[in-house]
Motif scaffolding. Structure first.
Motif, PDB file in Angstrom:
ATOM      1  N   ASP A  96      56.771 -32.755  48.638  1.00 46.01           N
ATOM      2  CA  ASP A  96      56.619 -34.145  48.213  1.00 46.01           C
ATOM      3  C   ASP A  96      55.184 -34.645  48.333  1.00 46.01           C
ATOM      4  O   ASP A  96      54.810 -35.631  47.695  1.00 46.01           O
ATOM      5  N   GLU A  97      54.378 -33.990  49.168  1.00 47.55           N
ATOM      6  CA  GLU A  97      53.000 -34.446  49.371  1.00 47.55           C
ATOM      7  C   GLU A  97      52.060 -33.966  48.263  1.00 47.55           C
ATOM      8  O   GLU A  97      50.910 -34.412  48.202  1.00 47.55           O
ATOM      9  N   VAL A  98      52.507 -33.057  47.417  1.00 47.28           N
ATOM     10  CA  VAL A  98      51.669 -32.528  46.336  1.00 47.28           C
ATOM     11  C   VAL A  98      51.668 -33.512  45.170  1.00 47.28           C
ATOM     12  O   VAL A  98      52.709 -34.035  44.773  1.00 47.28           O
ATOM     13  N   SER A  99      50.493 -33.765  44.604  1.00 43.09           N
ATOM     14  CA  SER A  99      50.387 -34.709  43.495  1.00 43.09           C
ATOM     15  C   SER A  99      51.043 -34.131  42.244  1.00 43.09           C
ATOM     16  O   SER A  99      51.184 -32.913  42.095  1.00 43.09           O
ATOM     17  N   GLN A 100      51.419 -35.026  41.335  1.00 44.03           N
ATOM     18  CA  GLN A 100      52.067 -34.602  40.105  1.00 44.03           C
ATOM     19  C   GLN A 100      51.141 -33.723  39.273  1.00 44.03           C
ATOM     20  O   GLN A 100      51.585 -32.759  38.635  1.00 44.03           O
ATOM     21  N   GLY A 101      49.848 -34.038  39.281  1.00 49.42           N
ATOM     22  CA  GLY A 101      48.903 -33.242  38.504  1.00 49.42           C
ATOM     23  C   GLY A 101      48.806 -31.813  39.004  1.00 49.42           C
ATOM     24  O   GLY A 101      48.808 -30.862  38.213  1.00 49.42           O
ATOM     25  N   VAL A 102      48.727 -31.640  40.318  1.00 46.92           N
ATOM     26  CA  VAL A 102      48.654 -30.298  40.903  1.00 46.92           C
ATOM     27  C   VAL A 102      49.959 -29.546  40.663  1.00 46.92           C
ATOM     28  O   VAL A 102      49.956 -28.351  40.353  1.00 46.92           O
ATOM     29  N   ARG A 103      51.090 -30.244  40.780  1.00 47.73           N
ATOM     30  CA  ARG A 103      52.373 -29.607  40.541  1.00 47.73           C
ATOM     31  C   ARG A 103      52.476 -29.119  39.088  1.00 47.73           C
ATOM     32  O   ARG A 103      52.978 -28.030  38.821  1.00 47.73           O
ATOM     33  N   THR A 104      51.985 -29.943  38.158  1.00 45.69           N
ATOM     34  CA  THR A 104      52.014 -29.567  36.741  1.00 45.69           C
ATOM     35  C   THR A 104      51.150 -28.339  36.487  1.00 45.69           C
ATOM     36  O   THR A 104      51.526 -27.458  35.708  1.00 45.69           O
ATOM     37  N   GLN A 105      49.997 -28.252  37.158  1.00 48.86           N
ATOM     38  CA  GLN A 105      49.127 -27.088  37.000  1.00 48.86           C
ATOM     39  C   GLN A 105      49.820 -25.815  37.471  1.00 48.86           C
ATOM     40  O   GLN A 105      49.750 -24.767  36.818  1.00 48.86           O
ATOM     41  N   ALA A 106      50.492 -25.908  38.632  1.00 50.48           N
ATOM     42  CA  ALA A 106      51.212 -24.739  39.150  1.00 50.48           C
ATOM     43  C   ALA A 106      52.333 -24.330  38.200  1.00 50.48           C
ATOM     44  O   ALA A 106      52.556 -23.136  37.942  1.00 50.48           O
ATOM     45  N   HIS A 107      53.032 -25.324  37.672  1.00 50.77           N
ATOM     46  CA  HIS A 107      54.107 -25.078  36.706  1.00 50.77           C
ATOM     47  C   HIS A 107      53.551 -24.382  35.467  1.00 50.77           C
ATOM     48  O   HIS A 107      54.137 -23.402  34.975  1.00 50.77           O
ATOM     49  N   VAL A 115      57.055 -16.853  33.548  1.00 57.43           N
ATOM     50  CA  VAL A 115      58.095 -17.244  34.503  1.00 57.43           C
ATOM     51  C   VAL A 115      58.761 -18.529  34.027  1.00 57.43           C
ATOM     52  O   VAL A 115      58.083 -19.517  33.753  1.00 57.43           O
ATOM     53  N   ASP A 116      60.066 -18.510  33.922  1.00 54.44           N
ATOM     54  CA  ASP A 116      60.832 -19.692  33.524  1.00 54.44           C
ATOM     55  C   ASP A 116      61.047 -20.556  34.765  1.00 54.44           C
ATOM     56  O   ASP A 116      62.007 -20.356  35.525  1.00 54.44           O
ATOM     57  N   VAL A 117      60.169 -21.520  34.973  1.00 55.34           N
ATOM     58  CA  VAL A 117      60.198 -22.329  36.192  1.00 55.34           C
ATOM     59  C   VAL A 117      61.467 -23.169  36.272  1.00 55.34           C
ATOM     60  O   VAL A 117      62.046 -23.345  37.349  1.00 55.34           O
TER      61      VAL A 117
END
Length: 226
Positions: A96-107, A115-117
């Motif tokens: 939950d502490e990860v920003s949406q932008g960083v999460r989108t980059q990882a995705h 990889v089908d996330v």
């Protein structure tokens, strides 16, 4: 304004209500073990939960299984993750502490690697699923005091997470209404709720989840017999 709460984090939480075909919900972990060939991981679950030293919590066991799922999915696409890469990628997808932008980059990195996330997110298990698997499928129990402490910790963490998500949803809805009526000028904001705790006695400063994961602050535990 788009609401960005539906992601890999919520997929693991929703599995407690899902039914895979004709299987009982408690068998989801068996299905995942078969699908991702996690026999070794399955063999360790009981030991990790019941051993006397360095026991895993139910949430820790769920993370252990989910990281194994992610590792298998990456390896099947030939990504050959480096040491620590799976754990960090899982954190970026679920913390939950990860920003949406960083999460989108990882995705996006995983998507580019084949990889089908969304699929593996749907296969991620929650601590409730692990709990049912241990107790109902394997018939495993551990000392009542330990189980009670683990259950209280997990329950408390869930209540805090629910409150935080509710605060985000209410804030986004309120801002959306204010922006749509022209009461305020507003583009497309991202709303984050960060709960931190400071101990007045020892000075520990951490997020509430870090505090729970670390078992508290630097203060000595209260002696209930004193």
């Amino acid at each position: 304004m788009q609401v960005r709460l539906r992601d890999v984090r919520t997929m693991a939480q929703s599995d407690a209500k899902s039914v895979e075909g004709d299987r009982d919900p408690s068998c989801k972990l068996d299905r995942v073990i078969d699908e991702y060939e996690l026999d070794r991981v399955a063999e360790n679950l009981q030991e990790y939960w019941t051993r006397e030293n360095e026991r895993y919590s139910l949430r820790g066991l769920a993370d252990h299984v989910n990281q194994a799922i992610l590792r298998t999915a990456m390896e099947r696409e030939g990504l050959n993750p480096l040491d620590g890469e799976v754990e960090n990628t899982y954190r970026l997808l679920t913390d939950d502490e990860v920003s949406q932008g960083v999460r989108t980059q990882a995705h996006s990195r995983l998507d580019r690697g084949g990889v089908d996330v969304d699929a593996i997110g749907g296969d991620f298990v929650s601590y409730q699923t692990v709990n049912r698997h241990l107790k109902e499928c394997l018939g495993v129990e551990r000392a009542s005091t330990e189980r009670s402490d683990s259950d209280r910790i997990d329950s408390g963490a869930q209540r805090i997470a629910a409150l935080r998500n509710r605060t985000v949803a209410v804030t986004e809805n309120t801002l959306d209404q204010l922006g749509s009526t022209g009461a305020i000028a507003l583009g497309d904001p991202d709303v984050y709720v960060d709960i931190t705790v400071t101990c007045a006695d020892c000075g520990t400063h951490a997020t509430v989840q870090e505090l729970i994961d670390e078992g508290g602050c630097e203060c000595e535990p209260i002696d209930e017999d004193s």
